[in-house]
Enzyme design. Structure first.
Site, PDB file in Angstrom:
ATOM      1  N   ASP A  91       2.327  -0.596  14.132  1.00  0.00           N
ATOM      2  CA  ASP A  91       2.806  -0.120  13.215  1.00  0.00           C
ATOM      3  C   ASP A  91       4.379  -1.010  13.990  1.00  0.00           C
ATOM      4  OD1 ASP A  91       4.357   1.802  11.296  1.00  0.00           O
ATOM      5  OD2 ASP A  91       3.980   3.176  12.620  1.00  0.00           O
TER       6      ASP A  91
ATOM      7  N   ASN B 293      -0.575   4.779   2.158  1.00  0.00           N
ATOM      8  CA  ASN B 293       0.132   3.350   1.595  1.00  0.00           C
ATOM      9  C   ASN B 293       0.367   2.999   0.206  1.00  0.00           C
ATOM     10  OD1 ASN B 293      -0.617   1.613   5.163  1.00  0.00           O
ATOM     11  ND2 ASN B 293       0.782   2.927   4.783  1.00  0.00           N
TER      12      ASN B 293
END
Ligand code: IPE
Ligand code: IPE
Ligand code: MG
Length: 228
Positions: A13, A61
């Site tokens: 991330d 996502n």
């Protein structure tokens, strides 16, 4: 109980923040992040890790702008193709973790090629969590188990219907970028995993981070519910 770090799972991330901090586009961050993933895989293998799971794209996502999603899908496709030779040369075995439905034919064919052409390799296994969600994996496992005629859906039965049942559960799940959550990663497999959160944004990770992670893991005391 001290054990060896056999299976490391990473929530990669912070690509977007890394790019924005440099006045770049989020896509530049993803490009840098993909390069980091290749380097980190090499370091992990050199340090004796046998299974590496990389969270590349979650089932959530898809909520991102279409331009970002398309860029990422293109990056996965070209990334698999461009790196396949060196992945194979290093003896890595690629597995897909996640839902096939929703991925384009282009992504699936590049992914399938990476999986099939590395299937006989005996080096580190890399599970690419792509279009992955822990709830989604569990729901698909329940459907497969029911279709196979399983009468009782115990957890151990369910585990046999996960995407890659031969892969042992992760020993250590780490997340870059400072957020302290799992974002759906390995929900069933994580029950006794050690968990670590690191502020450094993913594109800034290097081999020193792998050394730090291994040393942090070695300081953990795993008891699995017992006393020693
Ligand atoms: C992780 O980086 C990559 C994916 C989720 C595909 P992000 O894109 O989430 O980066 P941040 O969290 O916005 O910085
Ligand atoms: C988790 O990162 C998924 C991946 C790294 C692929 P996100 O950036 O999507 O997670 P949230 O939205 O912060 O929970
Ligand atoms: Mg993020």
């Amino acid at each position: 109980m001290k054990g060896k770090l056999d299976h490391l799972a990473i929530i990669m991330d912070g690509n977007g923040r890394w790019a924005l901090q440099r006045g770049l586009r989020r896509s530049d961050g993803h490009k840098a992040g993909a390069e980091t993933a290749v380097r980190i895989a090499e370091h992990a293998s050199e340090r004796g890790i046998r299974f590496l799971t990389l969270y590349c794209f979650s089932t959530e996502n898809w909520k991102r702008p279409i331009e970002e999603v398309s860029f990422l899908m293109g990056l996965f496709t070209s990334g698999f193709r461009e790196n396949l030779k060196s992945i194979s040369a290093k003896g890595f075995r690629i597995l897909h973790l996640g839902r096939r439905q929703g991925l384009s034919d282009n992504v699936l064919s590049a992914l399938d090629e990476a999986v099939s052409s590395t299937a006989m390799n005996t080096g580190m296994t890399i599970q690419l969590a792509l279009n992955y969600g822990g709830e989604d994996e569990i729901e698909r496992a329940i459907s497969s188990a029911a279709e196979a005629g399983e009468k009782t859906l115990s957890c151990s039965t369910l585990m046999r219907y996960l995407d890659n049942p031969e892969v042992p559960p992760p020993d250590f799940i780490v997340r870059s970028g400072g957020e302290k959550r799992l974002s759906g990663f390995l929900l069933l497999q994580s029950s006794y995993a050690e968990i670590g959160f690191y502020d450094k944004l993913w594109p800034d990770w290097d081999e020193n981070m792998i050394d730090k992670i291994i040393s942090d893991f070695q300081k953990r005391d795993r008891r699995f519910g017992g006393l020693v």
